[in-house]
Structure formats: structure tokens, C-alpha cells
Scaffold this active site. Structure first.
Site, PDB file in Angstrom:
ATOM      1  N   THR A 286       0.838  -1.194   0.000  1.00 12.16           N
ATOM      2  CA  THR A 286       0.000   0.000   0.000  1.00 12.16           C
ATOM      3  C   THR A 286       0.874   1.246   0.000  1.00 12.16           C
ATOM      4  OG1 THR A 286      -1.686  -1.158   1.285  1.00 12.16           O
ATOM      5  CG2 THR A 286      -1.805   1.234   1.277  1.00 12.16           C
TER       6      THR A 286
ATOM      7  N   ASP B 266       6.296  -3.973  -1.427  1.00 11.92           N
ATOM      8  CA  ASP B 266       5.727  -2.881  -0.638  1.00 11.92           C
ATOM      9  C   ASP B 266       6.793  -1.822  -0.409  1.00 11.92           C
ATOM     10  OD1 ASP B 266       3.866  -1.424   0.767  1.00 11.92           O
ATOM     11  OD2 ASP B 266       3.559  -2.909   2.349  1.00 11.92           O
ATOM     12  N   GLY B 267       6.374  -0.651   0.010  1.00 13.07           N
ATOM     13  CA  GLY B 267       7.288   0.442   0.298  1.00 13.07           C
ATOM     14  C   GLY B 267       7.631   0.496   1.774  1.00 13.07           C
ATOM     15  N   ALA B 268       8.301   1.566   2.174  1.00 12.45           N
ATOM     16  CA  ALA B 268       8.649   1.780   3.578  1.00 12.45           C
ATOM     17  C   ALA B 268       8.690   3.273   3.853  1.00 12.45           C
ATOM     18  CB  ALA B 268      10.002   1.153   3.908  1.00 12.45           C
ATOM     19  N   ASP B 269       8.373   3.621   5.081  1.00 14.23           N
ATOM     20  CA  ASP B 269       8.514   5.014   5.498  1.00 14.23           C
ATOM     21  C   ASP B 269       9.950   5.301   5.931  1.00 14.23           C
ATOM     22  OD1 ASP B 269       5.724   5.810   5.175  1.00 14.23           O
ATOM     23  OD2 ASP B 269       5.340   4.393   6.787  1.00 14.23           O
TER      24      ASP B 269
ATOM     25  N   GLU C 134      -0.557  -5.313   6.019  1.00 13.86           N
ATOM     26  CA  GLU C 134       0.761  -5.418   5.387  1.00 13.86           C
ATOM     27  C   GLU C 134       1.617  -6.446   6.116  1.00 13.86           C
ATOM     28  OE1 GLU C 134       1.155  -0.803   3.731  1.00 13.86           O
ATOM     29  OE2 GLU C 134       2.108  -1.379   5.615  1.00 13.86           O
TER      30      GLU C 134
ATOM     31  N   GLY D  98       3.469   1.917   7.737  1.00 13.99           N
ATOM     32  CA  GLY D  98       2.157   2.223   8.289  1.00 13.99           C
ATOM     33  C   GLY D  98       1.767   3.677   8.225  1.00 13.99           C
ATOM     34  N   GLY D  99       2.545   4.480   7.487  1.00 17.50           N
ATOM     35  CA  GLY D  99       2.159   5.872   7.313  1.00 17.50           C
ATOM     36  C   GLY D  99       0.786   6.012   6.680  1.00 17.50           C
ATOM     37  N   GLY D 100       0.421   5.008   5.880  1.00 13.17           N
ATOM     38  CA  GLY D 100      -0.902   5.001   5.261  1.00 13.17           C
ATOM     39  C   GLY D 100      -1.948   4.282   6.086  1.00 13.17           C
TER      40      GLY D 100
END
Length: 220
Positions: free
Chosen positions: A28, A81-84, A103, A95-97
């Protein structure tokens, strides 16, 4: 290159890690949106995707990418997936989103976690980005007190409810020297659903986009 162009470069590089004929896990966020856009062009290569959020599901559904419930599969070959934030040990804050729980579940059943992000997300020590903690609503004040006792400054994410019907406390002011231990400590707080530290199950591959190109790093 703009930050969005860097995100897109990392996302498209992840297509190289998608096995033909497989069901894959999809995360996400803004960087993952670029991955979904790229995946749409080659959707005939895959059997389907397990999504980590309603937002990603809607985007894939619009492209006609087949969606599969996680309950229908035992293992996934790859999760993208991405990362903050991500550190040198491939531990991440995510989990910024607000999709951290789903996830984390999809990552747990995936054989390979491919993290896609721009170079600004690489840090020496996790914690400059506020750590999201998903909590049962009735436990929010209790969990906030426990987080404060651990040295953080928890702030309720106003006007936000997760896909699971829970709340998010964003914890500021942390410097996380031992992400694996801290992840376990947080999970022991009664009322915590999960937290945004992806350390016990970190990334296996990091695709880090910089102006000079996409750097590919793999856990040794």
C-alpha cells in the site's frame, strides 16, 4: 529527478522480481501505486494478487488485476511494498498510510519481501518517522500511557480509522537502536493490534532509487 519519479523507478524495477504464473502480495502507498500501474501492463503474467488494503484493492480492480483472498493461499513467492524508513539491517517503519496490520500479515506469509523506496527513506537509526501503532479503540488511552513510559510521544491520528476498524497512535521522538526487541516489547502491550516496526520480518531485497539509478541490495 523528482521524488515521485524516483518512487516510480523503484516500483518498476520490482517487476523483475514477479514470477510468471504466481499469486503475489501487493502493499500500500504512493510508491506501490506506481508498482500497480506497472503491473497492470503485464497482468497476464500473474495468476492474481493478494492486497494489503482496500485502497490497493480498488486500484488493482480498476485495472482488471485478479484479486485473491489470503485465506485461499498458504504461501506467496513475493511481496512488494514500500517503507517510510528502512535501516541498514533491512528493518523498516511502515504504516504511514495506516495499513500496517494487513501489510504485516501478507509479509508474514511471503517467501521474499521486496521493498521499494527512494533514497530519502534510508536511515541509520529508525524513529525520525513517527512509528504507527494500531490499537483497539477502547485501549487507546492505556496504550498511549504505555508508549509514553517507553520514551515516545504518542499522538492519535485524528479522523482516521483503519480497514480493521481500529485507531492509529503515531509515536514521535523515538530512536530505535534494537528494532527486533522493540517490536516485541510493543506487541506485549495489551490493546495493541500490531505496530509499524517490520524488523522480525524485514525486507529481503531493497530497491533504492537515487538520481543515478536504482540500487539493488539483498540481505546477505
Amino acid at each position: 529527478m523528482t521524488q515521485d519519479e524516483l518512487k516510480k523507478a523503484a516500483a518498476l524495477a520490482a517487476l523483475d522480481y514477479v514470477p510468471d504464473g504466481a499469486i503475489i502480495g501487493v502493499g500500500t502507498g504512493s510508491t506501490v501505486n506506481h508498482f500497480i500501474d506497472g503491473l497492470a501492463a503485464v497482468k497476464s503474467r500473474i495468476a492474481g494478487a493478494v492486497s494489503s488494503s482496500e485502497a490497493s484493492s480498488a486500484r488493482m480492480r480498476a485495472y482488471g488485476i485478479p484479486l485473491v483472498e489470503l485465506t485461499a493461499v498458504d504461501r506467496l513467492p513475493v511481496y512488494v511494498d514500500g517503507a517510510d524508513e528502512i535501516d541498514g539491517g533491512y528493518s523498516m517503519i511502515k504504516g504511514g498510510g495506516g495499513a500496517l496490520t494487513r501489510e504485516k500479515i501478507v509479509a508474514a506469509v511471503s517467501e521474499r519481501f521486496v521493498c521499494i523506496c527512494d533514497a530519502s527513506k534510508k536511515v541509520a537509526t529508525l524513529g525520525a518517522f513517527p512509528l504507527p501503532v494500531e490499537v483497539i479503540p477502547m485501549a487507546a488511552r492505556h496504550v498511549a500511557r504505555e508508549l509514553a513510559a517507553l520514551g515516545g510521544r504518542p499522538v492519535l491520528r485524528e479522523g482516521f480509522v483503519t480497514d480493521n476498524g481500529n485507531l492509529i497512535l503515531d509515536v514521535h521522538g523515538l530512536a530505535i537502536a534494537d528494532p527486533i526487541a522493540f517490536e516485541s516489547t510493543l506487541n506485549q502491550i495489551v490493546g495493541v493490534v500490531t505496530n509499524g516496526l517490520f524488523a522480525r520480518r524485514g525486507a529481503d531485497v531493497l530497491l533504492l532509487a537515487a538520481p543515478g539509478g536504482v540500487e539493488r541490495h539483498e540481505r546477505g
